[in-house]
Design a protein around this motif. Structure first.
Motif, PDB file in Angstrom:
ATOM      1  N   ARG A 482       0.854  -1.186  -0.096  1.00  0.00           N
ATOM      2  CA  ARG A 482      -0.053   0.009   0.048  1.00  0.00           C
ATOM      3  C   ARG A 482       1.072   1.291   0.026  1.00  0.00           C
ATOM      4  O   ARG A 482       0.490   2.237  -0.649  1.00  0.00           O
ATOM      5  N   VAL A 483       1.906   1.352   0.644  1.00  0.00           N
ATOM      6  CA  VAL A 483       3.006   2.368   0.675  1.00  0.00           C
ATOM      7  C   VAL A 483       3.281   2.371  -0.991  1.00  0.00           C
ATOM      8  O   VAL A 483       3.566   3.721  -1.224  1.00  0.00           O
ATOM      9  N   CYS A 484       3.537   1.615  -1.388  1.00  0.00           N
ATOM     10  CA  CYS A 484       3.995   1.590  -2.865  1.00  0.00           C
ATOM     11  C   CYS A 484       3.207   2.258  -3.532  1.00  0.00           C
ATOM     12  O   CYS A 484       3.376   3.014  -4.612  1.00  0.00           O
ATOM     13  N   LEU A 485       1.721   1.912  -3.518  1.00  0.00           N
ATOM     14  CA  LEU A 485       0.720   2.629  -4.387  1.00  0.00           C
ATOM     15  C   LEU A 485       0.535   3.879  -4.063  1.00  0.00           C
ATOM     16  O   LEU A 485       0.051   4.637  -4.814  1.00  0.00           O
ATOM     17  N   THR A 486       0.853   4.294  -2.820  1.00  0.00           N
ATOM     18  CA  THR A 486       0.857   5.461  -2.468  1.00  0.00           C
ATOM     19  C   THR A 486       1.901   6.389  -3.174  1.00  0.00           C
ATOM     20  O   THR A 486       1.567   7.513  -3.702  1.00  0.00           O
ATOM     21  N   HIS A 487       3.082   5.988  -3.606  1.00  0.00           N
ATOM     22  CA  HIS A 487       3.970   6.560  -4.451  1.00  0.00           C
ATOM     23  C   HIS A 487       3.532   6.623  -5.732  1.00  0.00           C
ATOM     24  O   HIS A 487       3.884   7.420  -6.572  1.00  0.00           O
ATOM     25  N   LEU A 488       3.165   5.614  -6.312  1.00  0.00           N
ATOM     26  CA  LEU A 488       2.564   5.403  -7.675  1.00  0.00           C
ATOM     27  C   LEU A 488       1.402   6.160  -7.956  1.00  0.00           C
ATOM     28  O   LEU A 488       1.237   6.723  -9.164  1.00  0.00           O
ATOM     29  N   SER A 489       0.801   6.882  -6.942  1.00  0.00           N
ATOM     30  CA  SER A 489      -0.354   7.522  -7.275  1.00  0.00           C
ATOM     31  C   SER A 489       0.165   9.048  -7.709  1.00  0.00           C
ATOM     32  O   SER A 489      -0.515   9.798  -8.115  1.00  0.00           O
ATOM     33  N   GLN A 490       1.544   9.042  -7.669  1.00  0.00           N
ATOM     34  CA  GLN A 490       2.060  10.416  -7.793  1.00  0.00           C
ATOM     35  C   GLN A 490       3.019  10.291  -9.126  1.00  0.00           C
ATOM     36  O   GLN A 490       3.832  11.291  -9.360  1.00  0.00           O
ATOM     37  N   LEU A 491       2.759   9.043  -9.924  1.00  0.00           N
ATOM     38  CA  LEU A 491       3.650   9.010 -11.000  1.00  0.00           C
ATOM     39  C   LEU A 491       2.934   8.709 -12.245  1.00  0.00           C
ATOM     40  O   LEU A 491       3.411   7.681 -12.978  1.00  0.00           O
ATOM     41  N   ASP A 492       2.420   9.515 -12.742  1.00  0.00           N
ATOM     42  CA  ASP A 492       1.540   9.572 -14.073  1.00  0.00           C
ATOM     43  C   ASP A 492       2.669  10.026 -15.020  1.00  0.00           C
ATOM     44  O   ASP A 492       3.599  10.765 -14.695  1.00  0.00           O
ATOM     45  N   ASN A 493       2.536   9.304 -16.155  1.00  0.00           N
ATOM     46  CA  ASN A 493       3.439   9.526 -17.411  1.00  0.00           C
ATOM     47  C   ASN A 493       4.991   9.215 -17.284  1.00  0.00           C
ATOM     48  O   ASN A 493       5.824  10.340 -17.438  1.00  0.00           O
ATOM     49  N   ILE A 494       5.265   8.464 -16.076  1.00  0.00           N
ATOM     50  CA  ILE A 494       6.261   7.981 -15.843  1.00  0.00           C
ATOM     51  C   ILE A 494       6.978   6.747 -16.597  1.00  0.00           C
ATOM     52  O   ILE A 494       6.073   5.640 -16.383  1.00  0.00           O
ATOM     53  N   GLU A 495       8.182   6.690 -17.108  1.00  0.00           N
ATOM     54  CA  GLU A 495       8.463   5.361 -17.935  1.00  0.00           C
ATOM     55  C   GLU A 495       8.897   4.424 -16.729  1.00  0.00           C
ATOM     56  O   GLU A 495       9.316   4.430 -15.768  1.00  0.00           O
ATOM     57  N   GLY A 496       8.285   3.090 -16.900  1.00  0.00           N
ATOM     58  CA  GLY A 496       8.369   1.967 -15.864  1.00  0.00           C
ATOM     59  C   GLY A 496       7.122   1.766 -14.916  1.00  0.00           C
ATOM     60  O   GLY A 496       7.424   0.594 -14.372  1.00  0.00           O
TER      61      GLY A 496
END
Length: 880
Positions: A482-496
Motif C-alpha cells: 500500500r505504501v508503494c501504491l501511495t508513491h505510484l499515485s504520484q507517478l503518471d506519465n513516468i517510464e516504467g
C-alpha cells in the motif's frame, strides 16, 4: 581547510619595474639584509588544485578537495578519508601568479603625477616634508604626509624608517588610498597601536633593532616586511648609486629633499645629490608606476588580512552554533529510530561495497535477482549515481548528491540484492540486506521524495514487501504494497510505471490464490496504513469505457477495489499504450484470478456450504468483469493474448533475454486450461503433454525460476501432479493386458524421468519455505508395481492419496480431479486442518529441529523491530 588558510610560508614575489622587466624579491640575506633575518612575505595560492586545473573541473578549495578525495577513495575502495595522510591524496595548490599591473591603476597614476607636477601646493608640501625628514627618523612615523611612501627617501633611518616621504604619491587619489588603508588597519585592530607604525618608535626603531612597547603580531610583521621589500626594490630600480646604511638610511648629498623635486639643478635629494637637477625629478616620475603598483599590492594584502579575520570570526560563531544544531537534528531523528548524524549505521555501512558495480559479491547477488524475480517482472534498471545526477533538471556532481536521494537509491539496490541472496539460500545475509533496505528507507522517509527518485522509492517498497511475503509475513507485505501504491499515485506519465503495476498485479494473483480470494481472510491494515482516497472524478482521460475503469496509474493505485490486491479487469492489459511485456504479465494475472474464482465456486458447490458465501459474495470483481466481457477476458483468451503480446515483444526487442519465466507460466496455463482427450492415455492430449513436459523441463534447467514472484512455484507443482495422473493412466493401460507400443514405452520413460527430476527439485525447494507457503508434498512412484504388477492390478503407480495437499483450493483441484465430489470435499477439509496443525507445530519446534534455524529466527525477530519502526513513521506521515 578553506582557501583563506592556504598561504605558503615562503614564496617569491615580483613586481614590474619602470623598464618593463620583472625583479624577484630575494631572501633576507641579500637585498633585504636590513630586515634582521625575517621571513619572506606570504602570498595566496591558487583557488583550485593542480589536478582540477589540469582537468578543468570545479574545485571546492578544500584540502584535499572533493575530486581528489573521491579519486583516492574509489582507487583504494574506501568509504572515509579519516586518518589518511593529506600527502597521499596528491592534492597540490600552486602559488598564484599575478600577470600585469592592476587594470586602470597605471592610467590613474600618470594623471595624478601630471597633476602633482603642476601643483604649487605639491612643491610646498614636498619642501616641508623634506625638512621634516632626517637621517635619524624613527619608526614609520612619516606616514602622515601626502602619501604613504612620502617624498624623498633620505629620512629612512633604521630598517623601518619612512619619515620625510610625504610627497611621492601626492594628490587626492593617493590621499584616498591612504585613508582606506588606515581604515583597514583600524579594522584589523592595528590602528591605535602607536599610530600603526610607531609614533613612539613602533616595533622597529633606529638601526633596525626592536624598540617601542613590544613586538607586533604576525600579521603586522608580515605587512612591514612587504613594505620594506618594496622600498628596496624601488631603490634598485631607480638606479641609486648610494648604499644602504642601517643607522644613517640611504646615503645622499642632502637627506630629506624631495625625491620628485623639480626645483632645478643641484636640488638636494637622492637624485639631486648627484647633480642631476630636473632630470632627477623626471627619473623619479618614471618609476612612479612601479611604486604605485607596489602600494596597490600592499592595499590588496591588507584587504586579504581583513577578510581572513572576518572569516575566522564567522567560523568561530558557526562552531559555537554547531553543538546546538547537532542536538536538534538528533532530536528530530528520534522518531525514525535514532539514526546518527554521521549517516547510516555500521550494519549498513559494511554492506555498502556490495552496491558497487565492480564488486564481485554484489554482482553475483544481483545476478541471482535477475535470474529469479526480475526474470518475470523485467523492471527498469536502477540508475547509478552518475546517471541519476545527469537526469536531474539541473545536473549536479555525484559527490554532491543529497543524502536523502542517495539513501533512496541505496534502498532500491539493497532490496534487489536481498532477494538475490534469498534465492541463493543465503538467509542470514538476505535478512541483513533486507534490514539495510529498511534503514535506508528510514533515512529518507521524513523528507519529501524528489520526483526523480520517486519511482525507485516505490520499487524499493514493493521489492521489500515481496521479500517479506517470501518469509510468510503477509501482513507487512500488504502494508508495504500500500505504501508503494501511495508513491505510484504520484507517478503518471513516468517510464516504467506500467512494469511496476504489472509486477504488483502478478504477485497479487499469488496472494489472491493462497487466501482463496476471501477478503475476510486478509489482515486489517487500514488503521496503520490508511487506504488511498478514492478519485473524485472517474471520468478522466485514459478511461476505458468498455471496461468502465481508468488506465491512468494514479487512478489504478487509488481505486478502492485495488487497495488489498488488484482485481477486476486487468488495468495494464487494457491499456494499449503500455509495453507489450507488461500487458502480457497482467493478462496472465487476470487469468489466474479467474481460475481461482472458478475453483472456489466448484468447491463451494461440492461442500454444499451455501451458508458460507451467499450469491452476492460469490461474484468477485474479477468474475463480474469476466462475465461482462466473456470474449475478451475469459481465461483461455487471456492466455492466448498474453502469448501474442510476448511474441510481439520478442520480435521488436533487441534484448538477448529469452523470457523463460513468461514462457513457463504461459505453457502451464495452456496445459491447465486444455480440456484433454478421454481417448488418449491418461486423458491428456499430445499438446497438453508437451506443455507439461516443457514446464517441468524449464524448471529443471532454470531452478531459480521457482523463486519468481507470483504463483510460479505452485504452477510447477501442479504440473508435476498432472504428470502423476498421466503416469498412472499410462501404467494402467500397460497392465490392462495390451502390450504397449514402442512410442508409448518411450513416452512413459520420458515422462517418468522428467517427473523424478522435477519432484526432487520441488522437494528441495519446499523444505526451504515456511509451512504456510508450501505447495503439494508429492509422493514417490511405486516401482515395485513394475515387477509385481499382476498381483495388484488396480494399484496406482503413484498414490496421490498420500499427497500433502496445498491449502489453496485452486491447487487442491489438481490432486482431486480423479475423485468424486464428496471425496474431494472431505479431503479438502482434511488438508486444511492438516496444514493448520503443521503450521502450529512448525512454529513451536524451530528450536528443536535446528539451532541454526533458531538463530535465523532470532535475527528475523530483531530486524522486525526496525520494520515496525519504519511502518509506524509511514503510518503517521500518510495519516497526516
Amino acid at each position: 581547510q578553506s582557501r583563506r588558510e592556504r598561504f605558503s610560508d615562503t614564496s617569491n614575489s615580483s613586481m614590474k619595474g619602470s623598464s618593463g622587466g620583472t625583479t624577484n624579491a630575494t631572501s633576507s640575506g641579500s637585498t633585504n639584509s636590513g630586515s634582521g633575518g625575517g621571513s619572506s612575505p606570504a602570498i595566496a595560492l591558487c583557488a583550485s588544485c593542480d589536478r582540477c586545473r589540469a582537468r578543468k573541473t570545479k574545485c571546492d578549495g578544500n584540502r584535499p578537495c572533493g575530486n581528489c578525495a573521491a579519486k583516492y577513495l574509489k582507487k583504494h575502495k574506501l568509504t572515509s578519508i579519516e586518518g589518511i595522510d593529506l600527502s597521499l591524496f596528491e592534492c597540490v595548490y600552486s602559488p598564484a601568479k599575478r600577470r600585469g599591473p592592476v587594470p586602470g591603476r597605471v592610467g590613474q597614476a600618470r594623471k595624478a603625477s601630471e597633476a602633482l607636477d603642476h601643483s604649487p601646493s605639491n612643491e610646498r608640501s614636498g619642501d616641508l616634508m623634506a625638512q621634516m625628514g632626517g637621517v635619524n627618523a624613527t619608526g614609520l612615523n612619516g606616514m602622515g604626509g601626502q602619501g604613504m611612501l612620502g617624498a624623498g627617501l633620505g629620512g629612512m633611518g633604521g630598517m623601518g624608517g619612512m619619515g620625510g616621504m610625504g610627497g611621492m604619491l601626492g594628490g587626492d587619489q593617493v590621499t584616498a588610498d591612504l585613508l582606506q588603508q588606515q581604515a583597514q588597519l583600524a579594522a584589523l585592530g592595528m590602528g591605535n597601536r602607536d599610530d600603526a607604525f610607531g609614533q613612539q618608535g613602533g616595533a622597529m626603531g633606529q638601526g633596525g633593532q626592536p624598540g617601542g612597547q613590544g613586538q607586533l603580531d604576525d600579521q603586522m610583521a608580515l605587512q612591514r616586511q612587504m613594505m620594506l621589500q618594496h622600498q628596496n626594490v624601488m631603490a634598485l630600480q631607480a638606479g641609486l648609486g648610494g648604499q644602504f646604511d642601517q643607522n644613517q638610511g640611504w646615503g645622499g648629498a642632502a637627506a630629506g629633499a624631495s625625491m620628485f623635486d623639480q626645483g632645478g639643478a643641484g636640488a638636494p635629494g637622492i637624485m639631486g645629490a648627484q647633480g642631476i637637477g630636473p632630470q632627477g625629478g623626471s627619473a623619479g616620475s618614471s618609476s612612479m608606476d612601479s611604486q604605485q603598483s607596489a602600494a596597490q599590492q600592499q592595499l590588496n594584502l591588507l584587504q586579504q588580512l581583513q577578510a581572513q579575520q572576518q572569516q575566522q570570526a564567522a567560523e568561530q560563531m558557526i562552531m559555537q552554533q554547531q553543538p546546538a544544531q547537532r542536538q536538534r537534528k538528533a532530536e528530530n531523528k528520534d522518531d525514525v529510530g535514532g539514526a546518527s548524524g554521521k549517516g547510516l549505521p555500521q550494519s549498513v555501512m559494511k554492506h555498502l561495497p556490495l552496491l558497487e558495480k565492480n564488486n564481485p559479491g554484489g554482482n553475483r547477488l544481483r545476478s541471482y535477482y535477475s535470474l529469479s524475480v526480475d526474470e518475470l517482472f523485467c523492471l527498469p534498471s536502477i540508475p547509478t549515481n552518475e546517471e541519476y545526477c545527469s537526469r536531474l533538471p539541473t545536473p549536479i556532481n555525484p559527490n554532491l548528491l543529497p543524502r536523502f536521494d542517495l539513501a533512496a537509491l541505496q534502498a532500491a539496490r539493497f532490496a534487489e540484492i536481498a532477494l538475490g541472496a534469498l534465492a541463493n539460500n543465503q538467509v542470514a545475509l538476505a535478512l541483513e540486506l533486507s534490514n539495510a533496505t529498511v534503514l535506508c528507507l528510514r533515512e529518507c522517509v521524513e523528507e519529501p521524495v524528489h520526483p526523480s527518485c520517486m519511482f525507485d522509492v516505490a520499487r524499493a517498497y514493493l521489492l521489500h514487501g515481496i521479500f517479506r511475503s517470501f518469509r510468510a509475513d503477509m501482513v507487512r507485505y500488504f502494508k508495504y504494497r500500500r505504501v508503494c501504491l501511495t508513491h505510484l499515485s504520484q507517478l503518471d506519465n513516468i517510464e516504467g510505471v506500467e512494469s511496476l503495476l504489472a509486477a504488483i498485479s502478478f504477485h497479487d494473483a499469488w496472494a489472491y490464490m493462497i487466501h482463496n480470494a476471501s477478503e475476510a481472510a486478509l489482515p486489517d491494515i487500514d488503521n496503520s496504513i490508511p487506504p488511498l482516497p478514492a478519485p473524485h472524478n472517474s471520468e478522466q482521460n485514459g478511461d476505458n469505457s468498455r471496461f468502465s475503469m481508468s488506465t491512468i496509474p494514479s487512478m489504478i493505485a487509488s481505486n478502492p477495489v485495488n487497495q488489498m490486491w488488484i482485481q477486476g479487469p486487468p488495468p495494464v492489459f487494457i491499456n494499449n499504450e503500455a509495453p507489450a511485456l507488461s500487458r502480457s504479465l497482467d493478462a496472465l494475472a487476470c487469468a489466474i484470478r479467474s481460475c481461482c474464482d472458478q475453483a472456489n465456486s466448484r468447491f463451494e458447490g461440492m461442500s454444499g456450504d451455501a451458508s458460507g458465501r451467499c450469491d452476492d459474495n460469490c461474484v468477485t470483481p474479477t468474475t463480474a468483469a469476466v462475465m461482462a466481457n466473456q470474449n475478451e477476458l475469459c481465461s483461455r483468451n487471456m492466455v492466448l493474448s498474453a502469448f501474442t503480446l510476448l511474441q510481439q515483444h520478442e520480435a521488436s526487442s533487441s534484448s538477448t533475454n529469452k523470457n523463460h519465466g513468461h514462457h513457463l507460466v504461459i505453457s502451464a496455463m495452456d496445459a491447465f486450461l486444455e480440456g484433454g482427450d478421454e481417448e488418449e492415455a491418461g486423458g491428456f492430449t499430445d499438446s497438453q503433454i508437451q506443455s507439461l513436459l516443457s514446464v517441468c523441463n524449464t524448471a529443471v534447467e532454470h531452478p531459480l525460476l521457482l523463486h519468481q514472484g507470483g504463483p510460479t512455484y505452485h504452477m510447477v507443482s501442479n504440473a508435476a501432479i498432472l504428470l502423476c495422473h498421466l503416469l498412472n493412466g499410462m501404467h494402467a493401460n500397460r497392465n490392462s493386458g495390451d502390450s504397449p507400443g514402442e512410442m508409448e514405452t518411450a513416452l512413459f520413460e520420458e515422462v517418468l524421468d522428467t517427473f523424478i527430476a522435477v519432484r526432487k527439485l520441488l522437494s528441495i525447494h519446499r523444505r526451504k519455505l515456511p509451512v504456510r507457503l508450501r505447495c503439494h508434498g508429492i509422493p514417490r512412484p511405486n516401482f515395485a508395481l513394475e515387477v509385481n504388477g499382476a498381483d495388484n492390478p488396480g494399484a496406482p503407480f503413484i498414490d496421490l492419496g498420500e499427497t500433502l495437499m496445498c491449502g489453496c483450493r485452486g491447487c487442491q483441484g489438481f490432486v482431486l480431479m480423479a475423485c468424486s465430489p464428496c471425496v474431494a470435499a472431505e479431503r479438502a477439509q482434511a488438508a486444511a486442518l492438516k496444514a493448520e496443525s503443521a503450521s502450529e507445530k512448525d512454529a513451536y519446534s524451530i528450536g528443536e529441529v535446528n539451532e541454526f534455524d533458531k538463530e535465523l529466527c532470532d535475527l528475523g525477530v530483531e530486524f522486525d523491530l526496525d520494520d515496525d519502526a519504519l511502518l509506524n513513521v509511514l503510518s503517521r506521515i500518510i495519516a497526516t
